[in-house]
Design a protein around this motif. Structure first.
Motif, PDB file in Angstrom:
ATOM      1  N   THR A  31       0.819  -1.215   0.000  1.00 29.36           N
ATOM      2  CA  THR A  31       0.000   0.000   0.000  1.00 29.36           C
ATOM      3  C   THR A  31       0.855   1.268   0.000  1.00 29.36           C
ATOM      4  O   THR A  31       0.323   2.372   0.110  1.00 29.36           O
ATOM      5  CB  THR A  31      -0.923   0.011   1.239  1.00 29.36           C
ATOM      6  N   HIS A  32       2.163   1.093  -0.109  1.00 32.16           N
ATOM      7  CA  HIS A  32       3.071   2.230  -0.200  1.00 32.16           C
ATOM      8  C   HIS A  32       2.624   3.128  -1.351  1.00 32.16           C
ATOM      9  O   HIS A  32       2.175   2.648  -2.397  1.00 32.16           O
ATOM     10  CB  HIS A  32       4.498   1.717  -0.442  1.00 32.16           C
ATOM     11  N   ASN A  45       5.782   4.351   3.865  1.00 31.06           N
ATOM     12  CA  ASN A  45       5.665   5.443   2.892  1.00 31.06           C
ATOM     13  C   ASN A  45       6.991   6.170   2.668  1.00 31.06           C
ATOM     14  O   ASN A  45       7.006   7.300   2.194  1.00 31.06           O
ATOM     15  CB  ASN A  45       4.608   6.459   3.351  1.00 31.06           C
ATOM     16  N   SER A  80       0.911   1.365  -4.536  1.00 30.91           N
ATOM     17  CA  SER A  80      -0.515   1.082  -4.341  1.00 30.91           C
ATOM     18  C   SER A  80      -1.328   1.129  -5.625  1.00 30.91           C
ATOM     19  O   SER A  80      -2.361   0.473  -5.737  1.00 30.91           O
ATOM     20  CB  SER A  80      -1.104   2.060  -3.314  1.00 30.91           C
ATOM     21  N   THR A  81      -0.882   1.886  -6.609  1.00 35.55           N
ATOM     22  CA  THR A  81      -1.636   1.983  -7.867  1.00 35.55           C
ATOM     23  C   THR A  81      -1.090   1.052  -8.939  1.00 35.55           C
ATOM     24  O   THR A  81      -1.595   1.044 -10.067  1.00 35.55           O
ATOM     25  CB  THR A  81      -1.588   3.421  -8.399  1.00 35.55           C
TER      26      THR A  81
END
Length: 659
Positions: free
Chosen positions: A196-197, A398, A201-202
C-alpha cells in the motif's frame, strides 16, 4: 527376476551414508514417463494448460513449423504416480511438470520405498543452502543520493530516482510513452511488504502466489518491496521505476534469508506458474549456488564449475522459459571476484539466454561486491550492468531510501527489457539479450567484470535485428539470391542495408539489399564466383541509433559452390574414467558443416560387445546426451569404448568419425 531399484542421484548417493535414518530432507522424485495417456493429452487444446496470453506469447517465438505451442513438458504429472508418492512421503512440496518430477520431504526409509516404484527414474537431493551471504552486501539507507540534473528534457519528475534512470537512458523512452504498457512482469523475491506504499498502491498486480506456503497470500518482506519499486514504482517527485506502466505478477520463491535453509524447487515451480500466466519478463534478484552461499552441512551443493547453464535446476528452468518467450533477468550475485580464475555466479545467472546483471555505482564504476564470470563453459557473464549502489527504492510504509546490491540493478534492467519488448512486439528473449549487450557502454570490449557494460534503453529499443539462415551448398553456376530479415523500429539509413561478399574470406564487393514490398525481408544477389569457391559474406545495416553487422563478430556466413566432398568437423573432449556414483556420463560435441548436419550419433561397445547406437540431441549449438547405459547395467572395471559419427546434409552425404 527381481525389479531394479531406481538409482540415487549424484549428490544424494554421495551423502546418503551420512544422513541419519530419522532425518527428513527434501528430494526430487523423477518419473520415467507421463503415463499412458500422453499422446491423447498432447492433442488437447493448449487452453487446457495455458492462458490465452501465454499461448499468444509462445506463438510469437516458437518455430512456425511447430505442431503445437505445447510439448510433453507442459503435460501434468501422471496422477497415479503422484498419488502413490504422496502416500509414502512425509510431505509433498511441489509438482514440477517441466522436469517430470515432484519434490517431497522424506526419510531414508521412505526413499527405499520410492525406489521400488517401477515408474520412478531417479531420486536426487533438492539442493539447499544458507542464503545469508547472498544478501549480506545489500543495505538500506534513508540518505538521499546526490541530486542528478536531467541530461535532457523530462516529462516526469523522477526525484532521487533520476540518476538510475538516466544512467540506463530510460527517460528518453518514457518521454515517448514507452513505459512498459502491455508488458507483464513477474517479480520473484522473498516476500513483499507494504504494497500500500504510495509508489506501489496503484500498480496493477494481476496475480500473486507464495510458493513457500502454497498460498495466494504473500508473506511480507522488505526486499521484495524494494525490488518491485525499482522496476514498477511510481510516485512523481519521489520514485519512478524503469517500467512503471507494466502489469505485475508477484511470486515469493524463498524464505526470509535470515531464517531457514533455502531450496531451489520453489523457483522452478514459480517459473512454470509465470509461464502459464503469459508473463513476458521475469526479474529474479536471487541466486542459487553462488560462491558466497554456504550450503547447509552435511548437504552437498553446487560449485562454480556447475555454473555451466545446464546443471542447476533453476538454470534448466530458466532456459526453457527463455525458449518459450520469457525474458529472464537475474542478478549476478554479491560475491565479487571471490577466487582468481573462478566465477562467483549462482544459478540461474549462468543460463544461456538469461540476462545477468551486475552492479555499478551512481557514477558507473563497478561495485566491488558485484559477482563475475565467465560461466564454467566459457560464456561471458554478466551481460550488462545497472546502478546497484545507493539505488533509490520504496521503503517502509511510505518512505524512500538508498539500497545496494545486484538485487536492485536487476529489476532496473528488467524494466529496460520490458521497454524494448513494448517498442518491438514479437522479438524473442535472445533478441532482447542481443540488443541489450550490443548497445551497452562496453559492447566493443566485454569482460568478466562489466559484461558488455551499462545498458542503454533507448539504443536497445532502436536496435537493428538481422535474421538469416545461410543457403546450402550449390553446384549451380548462376547468381545466388540471398535473403535476410531486418527489423528496426525506426527507418534504416538510405542504402545502408548491404551484403558484403567475396571468395574464401576475402571481401571484394557489396550489393544493396532491396526491401521486398512492405515486409521486413530484404534481398540481394551474389554473382557466380567460380567452381570450388567457398563464398563468404556478411550483412550490415544502419539507422539513426545503431550500426549492426551480422554475424555479430568478425566471422562470415558462407556456402560452397560445387560438390561438397568434405565431412563435418567434430570437436569433442574425450571422457576419461568415470565413477559409477555419477553414472551415466554425458557425451557432448560441437559439430559443424557448411552443408548442415543430418545426424550425429554415438556408436559404442561394452566390454567389446557392440551396443545399440543413439543420436545426440542439438541444444544451444551443442549435440549431447547421456550414454544409453543405466547405472545398473555397468559394474566396476567395465570397459566402454565409443566414437562419434556425424553425417552432413550434402547432396551426396559425407561422414566423419571421431576418433
Amino acid at each position: 527376476m527381481a525389479q531394479q531399484l531406481a538409482p540415487l542421484g549424484k549428490m544424494l548417493s554421495g551423502t546418503y551414508g551420512r544422513i541419519p535414518d530419522d532425518e527428513q530432507f527434501p528430494v526430487w522424485v523423477y518419473f520415467k514417463d507421463k503415463g499412458e495417456n500422453t499422446a491423447q493429452e498432447l492433442s488437447f487444446s493448449p487452453r487446457t494448460f495455458l492462458s490465452d496470453r501465454a499461448i499468444a506469447r509462445r506463438e510469437r517465438v516458437l518455430p512456425t513449423d511447430a505442431n503445437s505451442v505445447i510439448t510433453i513438458e507442459d503435460l501434468p504429472l501422471e496422477q497415479a504416480y503422484v498419488n502413490d508418492v504422496s502416500a509414502l512421503v512425509a510431505k509433498v512440496r511441489h509438482q514440477v511438470k517441466w522436469l517430470n518430477a515432484m519434490s517431497a520431504t522424506v526419510t531414508k526409509e521412505e526413499i527405499e520405498q520410492l525406489r521400488a516404484l517401477p515408474y520412478v527414474k531417479e531420486i536426487e537431493l533438492v539442493v539447499r543452502f544458507k542464503p545469508q551471504r547472498r544478501w549480506q552486501q545489500e543495505s538500506t539507507s534513508d540518505q538521499t543520493p546526490p541530486t542528478a540534473s536531467p541530461a535532457g528534457p523530462s516529462l516526469l519528475n523522477y526525484g532521487s530516482s533520476l540518476n538510475q534512470n538516466q544512467q540506463l537512458n530510460t527517460v528518453a523512452l518514457h518521454n515517448q510513452g514507452i513505459d512498459g504498457t502491455g508488458i507483464l512482469i513477474s517479480v520473484f523475491d522473498a516476500g513483499f511488504s507494504n504494497l500500500t506504499h504510495p509508489a506501489l498502491s496503484t500498480r496493477p498486480i494481476v496475480a500473486r502466489y507464495d510458493f513457500q506456503t502454497n498460498s495466494t497470500t504473500l508473506t511480507s518482506h522488505s526486499h521484495g518491496q524494494n525490488t518491485f519499486s525499482c522496476v514498477g514504482g511510481f510516485s512523481e517527485g519521489n520514485l519512478i521505476g524503469t517500467a512503471y506502466g507494466a502489469s505485475f505478477a508477484l511470486a515469493r520463491t524463498e524464505v526470509d534469508p535470515t531464517e531457514t535453509p533455502v531450496e531451489e524447487d520453489n523457483w522452478a515451480r514459480a517459473v512454470i506458474w509465470a509461464d502459464s500466466l503469459g508473463v513476458d519478463v521475469i526479474t529474479s534478484s536471487l541466486s542459487y549456488g553462488a560462491a558466497g552461499a554456504p550450503y547447509d552441512p552435511p548437504w552437498p551443493g553446487y560449485t562454480w564449475q556447475d555454473m555451466n547453464g545446464v546443471t542447476t535446476i533453476v538454470s534448466r528452468a530458466a532456459n526453457r522459459a527463455t525458449e518459450l518467450g520469457i525474458v529472464v533477468v537475474n542478478s549476478a550475485g554479491n560475491d565479487g571476484d571471490a577466487v582468481a580464475g573462478q566465477n562467483s555466479l549462482g544459478g540461474p545467472a549462468d543460463g544461456f539466454d538469461v540476462v545477468t546483471v551486475g552492479a555499478v555505482s551512481s557514477t558507473g564504476t563497478r561495485v566491488s561486491f558485484s559477482s563475475v564470470g565467465p560461466t564454467s563453459d566459457g560464456r561471458n557473464k554478466p551481460d550488462v550492468m545497472a546502478q546497484g549502489s545507493g539505488t533509490w527504492a520504496a521503503t517502509g510504509a511510505n518512505g524512500y531510501g538508498g539500497v545496494s546490491g545486484t538485487s536492485f540493478s536487476c529489476p532496473l534492467t528488467a524494466g529496460v527489457a520490458a521497454l524494448v519488448l513494448q517498442a518491438n512486439p514479437g522479438i524473442t528473449p535472445k533478441q532482447v539479450a542481443e540488443a541489450l549487450r550490443q548497445t551497452a557502454s562496453r559492447a566493443s570490449t566485454p569482460d568478466r567484470y562489466y559484461g558488455w557494460g551499462i545498458a542503454n534503453a533507448a539504443k536497445a529499443a532502436h536496435y537493428v535485428w538481422m535474421e538469416h539462415s545461410p543457403p546450402g551448398n550449390t553446384a549451380d553456376t548462376t547468381a545466388r539470391p540471398i535473403s535476410v530479415r531486418i527489423r528496426s523500429r525506426i527507418p534504416l539509413a538510405t542504402d545502408s542495408a548491404r551484403i558484403w561478399y567475396g571468395p574464401d574470406g576475402t571481401i571484394s564487393a557489396s550489393a544493396v539489399l532491396v526491401r521486398q514490398g512492405t515486409t521486413d525481408i530484404y534481398r540481394a544477389q551474389i554473382p557466380y564466383l567460380g567452381n570450388g569457391v567457398n563464398v563468404t559474406y556478411y550483412f550490415r545495416a544502419k539507422n539513426d541509433s545503431n550500426t549492426v553487422r551480422a554475424p555479430l563478430d568478425t566471422t562470415f556466413f558462407s556456402y560452397q559452390v560445387g560438390p561438397d566432398q568434405t565431412g563435418p568437423t567434430i570437436t569433442h573432449a574425450q571422457l576419461g574414467n568415470q565413477s559409477i556414483a555419477s553414472w551415466p556420463p554425458k557425451i557432448s560435441a560441437q559439430v559443424t558443416d557448411l552443408s548442415g548436419i543430418q545426424t550425429v550419433r554415438v556408436e559404442y561397445q561394452k566390454n567389446g560387445i557392440s551396443q545399440t547406437p543413439f543420436n545426440l540431441i542439438l541444444s544451444n549449438g551443442i549435440y549431447s546426451d547421456t550414454l544409453h547405459l543405466g547405472r545398473t547395467q555397468v559394474a566396476a572395471n567395465d570397459s566402454i569404448a565409443y566414437r562419434i559419427v556425424a553425417t552432413d546434409s550434402a547432396r551426396t552425404p559425407n561422414t566423419t568419425t571421431y576418433p
